[in-house]
Design an enzyme around this catalytic site. Structure first.
Site, PDB file in Angstrom:
ATOM      1  N   CYS A  84       2.200  -4.560  -4.129  1.00  0.00           N
ATOM      2  CA  CYS A  84       3.240  -3.920  -3.324  1.00  0.00           C
ATOM      3  C   CYS A  84       4.404  -3.663  -4.072  1.00  0.00           C
ATOM      4  CB  CYS A  84       3.621  -4.715  -2.009  1.00  0.00           C
ATOM      5  SG  CYS A  84       2.016  -4.957  -0.858  1.00  0.00           S
ATOM      6  N   GLY A  92       0.837   0.679   4.814  1.00  0.00           N
ATOM      7  CA  GLY A  92       1.180   1.794   4.068  1.00  0.00           C
ATOM      8  C   GLY A  92       0.463   2.806   4.891  1.00  0.00           C
ATOM      9  N   ARG A 137       0.181   8.154   0.730  1.00  0.00           N
ATOM     10  CA  ARG A 137       0.718   7.136   1.837  1.00  0.00           C
ATOM     11  C   ARG A 137       2.295   6.624   1.201  1.00  0.00           C
ATOM     12  NH1 ARG A 137       0.451   2.348  -0.431  1.00  0.00           N
ATOM     13  NH2 ARG A 137      -1.429   2.038  -1.796  1.00  0.00           N
ATOM     14  N   GLY A 138       2.922   5.876   2.137  1.00  0.00           N
ATOM     15  CA  GLY A 138       4.021   5.301   1.396  1.00  0.00           C
ATOM     16  C   GLY A 138       3.354   3.887   0.967  1.00  0.00           C
ATOM     17  N   GLY A 139       4.313   3.180   0.356  1.00  0.00           N
ATOM     18  CA  GLY A 139       3.981   1.722  -0.217  1.00  0.00           C
ATOM     19  C   GLY A 139       3.598   1.800  -1.653  1.00  0.00           C
ATOM     20  N   ASP A 140       3.669   0.786  -2.385  1.00  0.00           N
ATOM     21  CA  ASP A 140       3.396   0.650  -3.760  1.00  0.00           C
ATOM     22  C   ASP A 140       1.900   0.529  -4.196  1.00  0.00           C
ATOM     23  OD1 ASP A 140       3.288  -0.581  -6.773  1.00  0.00           O
ATOM     24  OD2 ASP A 140       5.106   0.626  -6.392  1.00  0.00           O
ATOM     25  N   THR A 185      -1.568  -1.482  -3.988  1.00  0.00           N
ATOM     26  CA  THR A 185      -2.731  -2.702  -3.514  1.00  0.00           C
ATOM     27  C   THR A 185      -4.004  -2.561  -3.684  1.00  0.00           C
ATOM     28  OG1 THR A 185      -2.992  -4.009  -1.390  1.00  0.00           O
ATOM     29  CG2 THR A 185      -2.956  -1.406  -1.384  1.00  0.00           C
ATOM     30  N   PHE A 207      -3.152  -0.083   7.836  1.00  0.00           N
ATOM     31  CA  PHE A 207      -2.941  -1.552   7.383  1.00  0.00           C
ATOM     32  C   PHE A 207      -4.242  -2.269   6.878  1.00  0.00           C
ATOM     33  CE2 PHE A 207      -4.406  -1.614  11.733  1.00  0.00           C
ATOM     34  CZ  PHE A 207      -5.322  -2.662  11.847  1.00  0.00           C
TER      35      PHE A 207
END
Length: 212
Positions: free
Chosen positions: A164, A135, A66-69, A71, A147
């Site tokens: 994030c 993400g 997925r995208g994002g950092d 979490t 989400f």
């Protein structure tokens, strides 16, 4: 569109369910679906995320597509996985992210909790800090991941990460802002009610091309 309330589900089982549904949606054998659930405690990081944002090296970290950092997911945090046919809804990932933010903002508004976007960032903030996290992934133009919304989690779980990838990013929850705090099930009911109409409002489904 179907909305499925899954209760508490292990992260690996939820990922397998997403992948199975995504393949079926792409093939036209299953309807678009929103999965709503909670996870047992787990830290995840997107495909391009920086693993040094995990501050406790002894904590297990799961890297996912997925995208994002980085979490955290866990009890008291409501997670939504929309399996949506973006290939017939404009193929616009920017608009997809904004739609998910809008969904969280509208949901929080139903509980009289104002929330907003932050320029240049993905997610949703209220006065006390970041409350909604996004993400996403896409396979064959079907959406995966989605989400999470902090309803009433133990916020100490975020002390082990740079949430994030944003240094000094305060993290909050509905429970920190609303008394008494709503139950995750109540928030899931609102999300499940708002999502189908918002999806058709912002990214209407176009007819499938005729078979050749």
């Amino acid at each position: 569109m179907q909305v499925v309330h899954c209760g508490r589900m292990d992260y690996a089982a939820a990922l397998e369910t997403q992948e199975r549904l995504a393949a079926a949606v792409a093939a036209g054998t299953a309807p678009e679906t929103l999965l709503l659930l909670e996870h047992p405690a787990v830290y995840t990081i997107g495909r391009g995320g920086d693993a040094t944002h995990l501050l406790d090296p002894l904590t297990e970290l799961r890297r996912v597509n997925r995208g994002g950092d980085i979490t955290w997911h866990g009890p008291g945090q409501l997670v939504g996985y929309p399996i949506v046919l973006l290939g017939r809804r404009g193929r616009d990932l920017h608009q997809w992210l904004r739609l998910l933010e809008e969904l969280l903002i509208r949901t929080l508004a139903e509980f009289a909790l104002p929330a907003e976007r932050r320029p240049g960032l993905t997610g949703v903030w209220c006065e006390r800090g970041k409350i909604g996290f996004i993400g996403v992934g896409v396979r064959r133009w079907v959406s995966l991941h989605g989400f999470s919304l902090n309803v009433c989690p133990d916020l100490a779980a975020f002390n082990s990460i740079v949430p994030c990838g944003l240094p000094s990013c305060p993290v909050t929850s509905m429970a920190a802002a609303i008394s008494p705090a709503p139950a995750p099930e109540a928030v899931a009911g609102v999300l499940g009610r708002l999502f189908p109409a918002l999806l058709d409002e912002r990214l209407p489904l176009v007819p499938a091309p005729p078979a050749s």
